[in-house]
Design an enzyme around this catalytic site. Sequence first.
Site, PDB file in Angstrom:
ATOM      1  N   HIS A  25       0.857  -1.194   0.000  1.00 50.51           N
ATOM      2  CA  HIS A  25       0.000   0.000   0.000  1.00 50.51           C
ATOM      3  C   HIS A  25       0.890   1.240   0.000  1.00 50.51           C
ATOM      4  O   HIS A  25       0.788   2.083   0.899  1.00 50.51           O
ATOM      5  CB  HIS A  25      -0.951   0.034   1.212  1.00 50.51           C
ATOM      6  CG  HIS A  25      -2.129  -0.891   1.074  1.00 50.51           C
ATOM      7  ND1 HIS A  25      -2.872  -1.308   2.141  1.00 50.51           N
ATOM      8  CD2 HIS A  25      -2.699  -1.464  -0.008  1.00 50.51           C
ATOM      9  CE1 HIS A  25      -3.843  -2.103   1.735  1.00 50.51           C
ATOM     10  NE2 HIS A  25      -3.751  -2.218   0.424  1.00 50.51           N
ATOM     11  N   HIS A  81     -11.923  -9.462  -5.822  1.00 50.34           N
ATOM     12  CA  HIS A  81     -11.512  -8.151  -5.290  1.00 50.34           C
ATOM     13  C   HIS A  81     -10.673  -7.490  -6.375  1.00 50.34           C
ATOM     14  O   HIS A  81      -9.821  -8.147  -6.980  1.00 50.34           O
ATOM     15  CB  HIS A  81     -10.702  -8.401  -4.011  1.00 50.34           C
ATOM     16  CG  HIS A  81     -10.121  -7.205  -3.344  1.00 50.34           C
ATOM     17  ND1 HIS A  81     -10.712  -5.967  -3.333  1.00 50.34           N
ATOM     18  CD2 HIS A  81      -8.965  -7.075  -2.617  1.00 50.34           C
ATOM     19  CE1 HIS A  81      -9.951  -5.133  -2.635  1.00 50.34           C
ATOM     20  NE2 HIS A  81      -8.890  -5.767  -2.201  1.00 50.34           N
ATOM     21  N   GLU A  83      -8.538  -4.849  -6.195  1.00 48.90           N
ATOM     22  CA  GLU A  83      -7.296  -4.129  -5.887  1.00 48.90           C
ATOM     23  C   GLU A  83      -6.153  -4.693  -6.742  1.00 48.90           C
ATOM     24  O   GLU A  83      -6.147  -5.878  -7.106  1.00 48.90           O
ATOM     25  CB  GLU A  83      -6.974  -4.241  -4.387  1.00 48.90           C
ATOM     26  CG  GLU A  83      -5.892  -3.258  -3.976  1.00 48.90           C
ATOM     27  CD  GLU A  83      -5.813  -3.015  -2.466  1.00 48.90           C
ATOM     28  OE1 GLU A  83      -6.508  -3.675  -1.692  1.00 48.90           O
ATOM     29  OE2 GLU A  83      -5.016  -2.126  -2.081  1.00 48.90           O
ATOM     30  N   ASP A  85      -3.200  -5.714  -6.441  1.00 49.59           N
ATOM     31  CA  ASP A  85      -2.387  -6.890  -6.106  1.00 49.59           C
ATOM     32  C   ASP A  85      -3.072  -8.194  -6.506  1.00 49.59           C
ATOM     33  O   ASP A  85      -2.415  -9.229  -6.578  1.00 49.59           O
ATOM     34  CB  ASP A  85      -1.991  -6.902  -4.619  1.00 49.59           C
ATOM     35  CG  ASP A  85      -3.144  -6.696  -3.670  1.00 49.59           C
ATOM     36  OD1 ASP A  85      -4.137  -6.060  -4.062  1.00 49.59           O
ATOM     37  OD2 ASP A  85      -3.067  -7.166  -2.520  1.00 49.59           O
ATOM     38  N   HIS A 148     -12.016  -5.914   2.379  1.00 41.10           N
ATOM     39  CA  HIS A 148     -11.937  -4.588   2.952  1.00 41.10           C
ATOM     40  C   HIS A 148     -12.277  -3.483   1.958  1.00 41.10           C
ATOM     41  O   HIS A 148     -12.096  -2.292   2.273  1.00 41.10           O
ATOM     42  CB  HIS A 148     -10.521  -4.358   3.526  1.00 41.10           C
ATOM     43  CG  HIS A 148      -9.437  -4.300   2.466  1.00 41.10           C
ATOM     44  ND1 HIS A 148      -8.684  -3.171   2.291  1.00 41.10           N
ATOM     45  CD2 HIS A 148      -9.016  -5.162   1.537  1.00 41.10           C
ATOM     46  CE1 HIS A 148      -7.806  -3.365   1.315  1.00 41.10           C
ATOM     47  NE2 HIS A 148      -7.997  -4.569   0.841  1.00 41.10           N
ATOM     48  N   ASP A 167      -8.566 -11.391   0.519  1.00 44.44           N
ATOM     49  CA  ASP A 167      -7.689 -10.831   1.552  1.00 44.44           C
ATOM     50  C   ASP A 167      -7.956 -11.389   2.960  1.00 44.44           C
ATOM     51  O   ASP A 167      -7.039 -11.441   3.793  1.00 44.44           O
ATOM     52  CB  ASP A 167      -7.847  -9.302   1.610  1.00 44.44           C
ATOM     53  CG  ASP A 167      -7.061  -8.592   0.517  1.00 44.44           C
ATOM     54  OD1 ASP A 167      -6.005  -9.103   0.103  1.00 44.44           O
ATOM     55  OD2 ASP A 167      -7.505  -7.519   0.079  1.00 44.44           O
ATOM     56  N   TYR A 195      -1.674  -8.173   9.719  1.00 42.94           N
ATOM     57  CA  TYR A 195      -2.533  -7.869   8.573  1.00 42.94           C
ATOM     58  C   TYR A 195      -3.897  -7.362   9.060  1.00 42.94           C
ATOM     59  O   TYR A 195      -4.409  -6.338   8.608  1.00 42.94           O
ATOM     60  CB  TYR A 195      -2.708  -9.130   7.711  1.00 42.94           C
ATOM     61  CG  TYR A 195      -3.317  -8.856   6.370  1.00 42.94           C
ATOM     62  CD1 TYR A 195      -2.519  -8.699   5.246  1.00 42.94           C
ATOM     63  CD2 TYR A 195      -4.693  -8.738   6.212  1.00 42.94           C
ATOM     64  CE1 TYR A 195      -3.072  -8.434   4.008  1.00 42.94           C
ATOM     65  CE2 TYR A 195      -5.254  -8.468   4.995  1.00 42.94           C
ATOM     66  CZ  TYR A 195      -4.441  -8.319   3.888  1.00 42.94           C
ATOM     67  OH  TYR A 195      -4.998  -8.037   2.672  1.00 42.94           O
ATOM     68  N   HIS A 228      -3.246 -13.971   0.123  1.00 40.49           N
ATOM     69  CA  HIS A 228      -1.867 -13.673   0.543  1.00 40.49           C
ATOM     70  C   HIS A 228      -1.414 -14.747   1.521  1.00 40.49           C
ATOM     71  O   HIS A 228      -2.136 -15.095   2.458  1.00 40.49           O
ATOM     72  CB  HIS A 228      -1.772 -12.328   1.270  1.00 40.49           C
ATOM     73  CG  HIS A 228      -2.076 -11.136   0.427  1.00 40.49           C
ATOM     74  ND1 HIS A 228      -1.285 -10.734  -0.623  1.00 40.49           N
ATOM     75  CD2 HIS A 228      -3.097 -10.248   0.501  1.00 40.49           C
ATOM     76  CE1 HIS A 228      -1.803  -9.640  -1.171  1.00 40.49           C
ATOM     77  NE2 HIS A 228      -2.897  -9.329  -0.513  1.00 40.49           N
TER      78      HIS A 228
END
Length: 399
Positions: A25, A81, A83, A85, A148, A167, A195, A228
Amino acid sequence: MSQPVTIAEGIYWVGAIDWNIRYFHGPAFSTHRGTTYNAYYIVDEKTALVDTVYGPFKEELIAKLKQIKDPVKIDYLVINHTESDHAGAFPAIMDLCPSAHVLCTQRGYESLKDHYPYLDFQYTIVKTGTSISLGKRTLTFIEAPMLHWPDSMFTYIPEEALLLPNDAFGQHFASSVRFDDQVDVGIVMDEAAKYYANILMPFSNLITKKLEEIQKMNLTIKTIAPSHGIIWRQDPNRIIEAYARWADGKGTAKAVIAYDTMWLSTEKMAYALLDGLVAGGCEVKLFKLSVSDRNDIIKEILDARAVLVGSPTINNDILPVVSPLLDDLVGLRPKNKIGLAFGAYGWGGGAQKILEERLKAAKIELFAEPGPTVKWVPKKEDLQRCYELGREMAARIKD
Ligand code: FEO
């Protein structure tokens, strides 16, 4: 390059290992142990790829897919998701397999269009309970908004009792092995706590509700494969129970002291507070901010009941090194904490009020207001007062 790993018959880990990333991030989150971007390839009568990887690792993902089954034939691309990554390789996969049908939430679709406005693709919006058959296996979806991001969802494969929650339940932990029974689980749990503390803490109430919802759905969960880090197959309940504990925010009889100092006056106060807390029977973690990692401190705050922050006054303000922790706490809104501000000043003061306002902005209840402040250097009676306050705080958080 890492190789595909079989999770169950016809289900493969096809992600990438980022051994060298040390901040995530942007500079917001330290990742001392690197991370992984986990994607899962399900080869049945139809094929599905669940999530992709961070863009710079797209070739690794594609090479793994090619080892298993020609990815040109992917039927479904699940985007849990958006995002970067996890969806950073979305354009590369769509380029490789333009006929893949994208499955995502409504907010996921909107986010994909915002991130990749130049891409057209076939898609279906899924909701909690939507199921898609691949043949012998089924993909069932569970929306998880704000866990999230607004777009987040989990994919569940009932025939394998396998949950792919993106996540959630993940950790920034790079390793050459993929499963919890192959690593030191204590280290992995520590990374999972870090995390949760640094990313998921503001959403704790939603996490409690989501765990209750999943319990009511009576899902059998034998394996949790997050996006992850390590896959939980030996004891998936370990991480589910930890999430329930972290989300309720009750914490343990533990205090975190974070401070910095100019000429050791504030440091002496910190140690007197520590001595009082320890004498009162609490576990204490003490951090001098200029030599500590902020994200590690937040991990320790996750299960603490008390947060003590100290700074001397400089230019009517707090030391600059103290501000980032307070900024993070205001954003993360830790639950059920008591706090105390302390520090030394020379003539005008000012740090104490700022510390206390910032702690209140983080929804931390002040145990004493004003907290202990001393002019120039703490005298014996000042340090005794800090010690007594530590003992009083210990009595409160041991209740
Ligand atoms: Fe929210 Fe791992 O990305």
